[in-house]
Design a protein around this motif. Sequence first.
Motif, short mmCIF file in Angstrom:
data_model
loop_
_atom_site.label_atom_id
_atom_site.label_comp_id
_atom_site.label_asym_id
_atom_site.label_seq_id
_atom_site.Cartn_x
_atom_site.Cartn_y
_atom_site.Cartn_z
N LEU A 1 6.66 -4.08 -13.76
CA LEU A 1 7.53 -4.81 -12.82
C LEU A 1 7.01 -6.23 -12.57
CD1 LEU A 1 8.14 -1.93 -10.22
CD2 LEU A 1 9.71 -2.72 -11.99
N GLY A 2 5.94 -6.62 -13.26
CA GLY A 2 5.44 -8.00 -13.10
C GLY A 2 4.32 -8.14 -12.10
N GLY A 3 3.74 -7.00 -11.67
CA GLY A 3 2.66 -7.11 -10.68
C GLY A 3 1.40 -6.43 -11.17
N ARG A 4 0.49 -6.18 -10.25
CA ARG A 4 -0.76 -5.49 -10.58
C ARG A 4 -0.85 -4.22 -9.76
NH1 ARG A 4 -1.24 -10.37 -11.71
NH2 ARG A 4 -2.64 -11.30 -13.25
N GLY A 5 -1.29 -3.14 -10.40
CA GLY A 5 -1.38 -1.85 -9.71
C GLY A 5 -2.80 -1.33 -9.75
N ILE A 6 -3.26 -0.81 -8.61
CA ILE A 6 -4.60 -0.20 -8.55
C ILE A 6 -4.49 1.12 -7.83
CG2 ILE A 6 -7.00 -0.51 -7.83
CD1 ILE A 6 -6.43 -3.51 -7.50
N ARG A 7 -4.94 2.19 -8.45
CA ARG A 7 -4.90 3.52 -7.84
C ARG A 7 -6.27 3.77 -7.22
NH1 ARG A 7 -1.70 8.55 -9.35
NH2 ARG A 7 -3.03 10.37 -9.19
N VAL A 8 -6.31 4.12 -5.93
CA VAL A 8 -7.60 4.28 -5.26
C VAL A 8 -7.67 5.66 -4.63
CG1 VAL A 8 -7.90 1.80 -4.86
CG2 VAL A 8 -6.76 3.19 -3.15
N GLU A 9 -8.88 6.26 -4.66
CA GLU A 9 -9.05 7.60 -4.08
C GLU A 9 -10.14 7.62 -3.02
OE1 GLU A 9 -7.69 9.68 -8.26
OE2 GLU A 9 -9.14 10.70 -6.98
N ILE B 1 0.87 -1.19 0.00
CA ILE B 1 0.00 0.00 0.00
C ILE B 1 0.90 1.24 0.00
CG2 ILE B 1 -1.84 1.24 1.17
CD1 ILE B 1 -2.68 -1.37 2.51
N VAL B 2 0.94 1.94 -1.14
CA VAL B 2 1.75 3.16 -1.22
C VAL B 2 0.88 4.34 -0.82
CG1 VAL B 2 3.12 4.67 -2.72
CG2 VAL B 2 3.14 2.18 -3.09
N LEU B 3 1.29 5.01 0.25
CA LEU B 3 0.51 6.17 0.74
C LEU B 3 0.98 7.38 -0.05
CD1 LEU B 3 0.96 5.35 4.53
CD2 LEU B 3 -0.76 4.48 2.97
N ASN B 4 0.26 7.67 -1.16
CA ASN B 4 0.73 8.71 -2.06
C ASN B 4 0.11 10.07 -1.72
OD1 ASN B 4 1.76 10.28 -4.03
ND2 ASN B 4 1.04 9.07 -5.76
N ASN B 5 0.80 10.80 -0.83
CA ASN B 5 0.35 12.17 -0.50
C ASN B 5 1.19 13.20 -1.23
OD1 ASN B 5 2.74 11.89 0.84
ND2 ASN B 5 1.84 11.81 2.89
N GLN B 6 2.01 12.73 -2.18
CA GLN B 6 2.85 13.62 -2.97
C GLN B 6 3.63 14.58 -2.07
OE1 GLN B 6 0.16 14.98 -6.32
NE2 GLN B 6 -1.07 13.44 -5.25
N SER B 7 4.23 13.96 -1.05
CA SER B 7 4.86 14.83 -0.04
C SER B 7 5.78 14.04 0.86
CB SER B 7 3.74 15.44 0.82
OG SER B 7 4.25 16.05 1.95
N TRP B 8 6.82 14.73 1.36
CA TRP B 8 7.57 14.23 2.51
C TRP B 8 6.81 14.77 3.72
CZ3 TRP B 8 12.51 16.31 -0.16
CH2 TRP B 8 13.08 15.31 -0.96
N ALA C 1 0.93 3.13 -9.49
CA ALA C 1 0.12 1.97 -9.89
C ALA C 1 0.33 1.64 -11.36
CB ALA C 1 -1.35 2.25 -9.62
N ASP C 2 0.56 2.66 -12.18
CA ASP C 2 0.75 2.42 -13.62
C ASP C 2 2.04 1.66 -13.89
OD1 ASP C 2 -0.61 5.67 -14.68
OD2 ASP C 2 -1.54 3.80 -13.96
N ILE C 3 2.98 1.76 -12.97
CA ILE C 3 4.30 1.14 -13.20
C ILE C 3 4.28 -0.34 -12.80
CG2 ILE C 3 6.76 1.30 -12.51
CD1 ILE C 3 6.13 4.33 -11.99
N ALA C 4 3.35 -0.71 -11.90
CA ALA C 4 3.34 -2.07 -11.35
C ALA C 4 3.37 -3.16 -12.43
CB ALA C 4 2.15 -2.25 -10.42
N PRO C 5 2.54 -3.08 -13.48
CA PRO C 5 2.55 -4.17 -14.47
C PRO C 5 3.92 -4.32 -15.15
CG PRO C 5 0.63 -2.76 -14.78
CD PRO C 5 1.50 -2.08 -13.77
#
Length: 546
Positions: A487-495, A453-460, A481-485
């Motif tokens: 790398l061989g995985g599945r990516g889902i971006r959730v809001e 789970i990547v916590l993407n707050n676009q911030s440090w 999430a777009d990069i995951a495939p």
Amino acid sequence: MSLSETLGTVLLNAMKERGADRIFGLPGDFVLPFFRTIAESGILPLHTLSHEPSVGYAADAAGRIGSSLGVAVVTYGAGALNMVNAVAQAYAEKSPLVVISGGPGADEGKLGLSLHHQVKTLSSQFEIFRELTCAQCILNDLETAPIEIARVLDTALSLSRPVYIEIPRDLVDQPCASAPAIALPAANHDAARACAKEVLDRLRSAKSPAILVGVEARRYGLEDKIASLCRKLGVPVATSFMGRGLFADFTLPLLGPYLGSAGDTNIASAIEGADCLLMLGVITCDTNFGVSGRAIDMRASIRALDRTVVLGHHLYPDVSLEALVDALLEIAETIGVPEPQPEPVYATGLPDDETPLEPSHIAIAVNDLFNSKGSSPIAADVGDSLFIGLEIADTALVAPGYYASMGMGVPAGLAINAVTGRRPIVLVGDGAFQMTGWELGNCQKYGWSPIVIVLNNQSWEMLRGFQPNQTYHDLDDWHFADIAPLLGGRGIRVETCAELKRALDLAVDDESSFYLIEAMLPRSRTSMSLHKFTRAMRNLSAMKNE
Ligand SMILES: Cc1ncc(Cc2c([C@H](C)O)sc(CCOP(=O)(O)OP(=O)(O)O)c2C)c(N)n1
Ligand SMILES: [Mg+2]
């Protein structure tokens, strides 16, 4: 003396006999002979990763989750020195990491030329690692090599700290005698019994005793013994911040993690108000105690750490935590009758609707998942991930809670997957993912399938909490999430909450690859735990006026 072994296999067998069950590595020409021995002997499985900091983080995590030796094998210079920060973290957090570096052959230094990967002198690397480890050796003498290997590995186990072994590339295949069997320093049971008696007397005469348990309980595999001691004593028990996740599989009167003024107030008053605080394996550091509302009177406390027990002005050297716990178990009696502790409450019931995500929704979603599909081990990186981990129900957890280097989350998740065979949940911020998230590309060759789970707050964001109003904390949106495939995985971006719930359910039901769930979070918002922690740390430190 069987000489069917070589120096390389002697080292591998000695580590295996002491509990190591795999190697993380990244080769280079100085360590290729040893890599070949690893591959051809099959004594320990090898996992290669893409950058040495990750090799160090993964090997450290493997040791932590398995309560055993973690092993990192790298090349001289560019490899080993690239791993310095991860080894420093292992030292600070008491992890028994074995660092093995290939090294120049005996005659290479006599060419009168500086060697590639050499920094200053040929012993510079050894000196740098002397500062980061509790024991070191260069295996340049086949006569003494077996003893040296045993000495260094046994020291790693007894002190639960990293060690450094340099193996010259021209000796790896040379015949060598086996290393002596493991020989840990004998416990001083008389001293331990005398110490235990004094500890029990102090606990008995206290009005409000309490116990705080730290990372040594895991490092030395003592959770079971300490849980039964705490049940016997009947004294309120908490874990240190770094000890979060301890006793997940044990029953005892556990209050939960102590976080000072940044955590549960009942736990803070039980620990800070104790007139005799027994600390078992707790590192006395700022993240464990820096946010104490009331400073803990260390003179009235009992500290068992690093094979020494300190009671006020009394000191018992060379009494290991295990020897003290064993001695206490022999004489323990019920001292207190702790009020039945309310089960720690971990928020559940994520709204299944279009509510935009907030940091604490992550913990609620994971708690709901644990309730519906069973718990998973967790790897947490630094940033709000570390604090959201505190809001998740008890489970095995690997996180750099004290040295706090970013980048450990994903490599630690890979190591947990490899060692336990269970799919971990990895909590990692976008900043930390930018550092080592790409290691997910190594999942396909080993069949690992973590749920990240990547916590993407676009911030440090954690830094913004210490120092608001600076744009250099802003990060761009990298669309992970777009990069995951690729790398061989599945990516889902959730809001939204509903999207997060659906993504987690999908990920848990599909073990065919890793899942990267990119949770979009607002800037300038953090979990309540992190908010209270940064507020407490700001009040206590030089950052007051930021
Ligand atoms: C290797 C490394 N570099 C720098 C830091 C400093 C640092 C933090 C600590 C205080 O030292 S927290 C943080 C920001 C983390 O950003 P992200 O992963 O996106 O998480 P979040 O947005 O939840 O904060 C940094 C840069 C660090 N801990 N480790
Ligand atoms: Mg962030």
